[in-house]
Design a protein around this motif. Sequence first.
Motif, short mmCIF file in Angstrom:
data_model
loop_
_atom_site.label_atom_id
_atom_site.label_comp_id
_atom_site.label_asym_id
_atom_site.label_seq_id
_atom_site.Cartn_x
_atom_site.Cartn_y
_atom_site.Cartn_z
N VAL A 74 7.05 -2.56 -9.22
CA VAL A 74 5.91 -1.51 -9.84
C VAL A 74 4.59 -2.13 -9.23
O VAL A 74 4.25 -3.12 -9.26
CB VAL A 74 5.58 -1.77 -11.58
CG1 VAL A 74 4.44 -1.18 -12.01
CG2 VAL A 74 7.13 -1.50 -12.20
N LEU A 75 3.92 -0.98 -8.54
CA LEU A 75 2.53 -1.39 -7.82
C LEU A 75 1.57 -0.98 -8.72
O LEU A 75 1.55 -0.31 -9.49
CB LEU A 75 2.78 -0.61 -6.58
CG LEU A 75 4.12 -0.61 -5.52
CD1 LEU A 75 3.90 0.26 -4.38
CD2 LEU A 75 4.26 -1.92 -5.35
N HIS A 76 0.54 -1.96 -8.44
CA HIS A 76 -0.92 -1.45 -8.94
C HIS A 76 -1.97 -1.92 -7.92
O HIS A 76 -1.74 -2.83 -6.85
CB HIS A 76 -1.12 -2.41 -10.25
CG HIS A 76 -1.09 -3.92 -10.03
ND1 HIS A 76 -2.09 -4.67 -9.56
CD2 HIS A 76 0.08 -4.65 -10.05
CE1 HIS A 76 -1.64 -5.96 -9.40
NE2 HIS A 76 -0.20 -5.96 -9.50
N PRO A 77 -3.14 -1.27 -7.82
CA PRO A 77 -4.03 -1.62 -7.00
C PRO A 77 -4.64 -2.97 -7.15
O PRO A 77 -4.79 -3.56 -8.22
CB PRO A 77 -5.19 -0.43 -7.29
CG PRO A 77 -4.70 0.66 -8.09
CD PRO A 77 -3.42 -0.11 -8.77
N CYS A 78 -5.29 -3.57 -6.24
CA CYS A 78 -5.98 -4.93 -6.19
C CYS A 78 -7.50 -4.67 -5.76
O CYS A 78 -7.87 -3.65 -5.50
CB CYS A 78 -5.35 -5.81 -4.98
SG CYS A 78 -3.76 -6.28 -5.42
N PHE B 177 4.83 -5.88 -9.02
CA PHE B 177 5.37 -6.55 -10.27
C PHE B 177 6.99 -6.24 -10.35
O PHE B 177 7.07 -5.19 -10.25
CB PHE B 177 4.54 -5.95 -11.39
CG PHE B 177 5.09 -6.50 -12.92
CD1 PHE B 177 4.28 -7.68 -13.33
CD2 PHE B 177 5.86 -5.79 -13.65
CE1 PHE B 177 4.52 -8.22 -14.65
CE2 PHE B 177 6.29 -6.43 -14.94
CZ PHE B 177 5.39 -7.47 -15.29
N LEU B 178 7.75 -7.42 -10.48
CA LEU B 178 9.22 -7.06 -10.65
C LEU B 178 9.62 -7.94 -11.76
O LEU B 178 9.45 -9.17 -11.77
CB LEU B 178 9.73 -7.53 -9.13
CG LEU B 178 11.36 -7.47 -9.16
CD1 LEU B 178 11.75 -6.03 -9.23
CD2 LEU B 178 11.69 -8.36 -8.09
N PRO B 179 9.95 -7.03 -12.84
CA PRO B 179 10.51 -7.93 -14.00
C PRO B 179 11.50 -8.94 -13.89
O PRO B 179 12.47 -8.52 -13.03
CB PRO B 179 11.11 -6.65 -14.91
CG PRO B 179 10.53 -5.65 -14.64
CD PRO B 179 10.20 -5.78 -13.02
N SER B 180 11.63 -10.02 -14.13
CA SER B 180 12.53 -10.96 -13.80
C SER B 180 13.91 -10.48 -14.11
O SER B 180 14.98 -10.87 -13.14
CB SER B 180 12.29 -12.12 -14.48
OG SER B 180 12.23 -12.17 -15.81
N ASP B 181 14.36 -9.75 -14.93
CA ASP B 181 15.81 -9.29 -15.09
C ASP B 181 16.22 -8.44 -13.93
O ASP B 181 17.39 -8.04 -14.11
CB ASP B 181 15.91 -8.67 -16.56
CG ASP B 181 15.25 -7.52 -16.96
OD1 ASP B 181 14.11 -7.16 -16.14
OD2 ASP B 181 15.24 -7.01 -18.00
N ASP C 282 1.02 -1.31 -0.17
CA ASP C 282 0.09 0.14 0.10
C ASP C 282 0.94 1.28 0.00
O ASP C 282 1.73 1.29 0.89
CB ASP C 282 -0.76 -0.09 1.14
CG ASP C 282 -2.05 1.19 1.27
OD1 ASP C 282 -1.72 2.29 0.77
OD2 ASP C 282 -3.09 0.95 1.47
N PRO C 283 0.97 2.08 -1.06
CA PRO C 283 1.79 3.11 -1.15
C PRO C 283 1.57 4.26 0.16
O PRO C 283 2.31 5.19 0.08
CB PRO C 283 1.38 4.01 -2.64
CG PRO C 283 0.19 3.18 -3.01
CD PRO C 283 -0.03 2.00 -2.26
#
Length: 140
Positions: A76-80, A129-133, A55-56
């Motif tokens: 990278v955050l996004h609402p649920c 979300f975290l890009p695997s790289d 939660d930001p």
Amino acid sequence: IASPGDPVLAIHIPAGDGLHPGACDAACREAVAFFARHFPERPFAALVSDSWLFDPHLAEHLPAASNIVRFQRGFVLHPCVDAHGTQIVERVFGDPAIDPLRAECRTTLQRAVAAHLRAGGYWSSYGAFLPSDRAGTSFS
């Protein structure tokens, strides 16, 4: 970074481990290496999770150097959809039925949660979300 249908790796954030940046980076590196070694035919685009920890509003109430805020900044955050905010009370105060406005606040996090509620705010779970790289280099 990812497209609909791309495989992702869901990560679990265990309670009580402190979110130390080096440990978080190491855990992500180990997960990426493990899946690359054991499932090379199934590469994934990102590591994903959802939690009250994302939660930001927490970043508005905690020091910028706190482990929670540093952890959030790695994703990278996004609402649920689940936005009722009860998980934070259970995790931070240890009891989902406790009234955080009346509870004794012993930690910076407890004080932040209660203060935000007293000011009329609310808490939500957010997705991350975290890009695997980038896994293994995001938190330190």
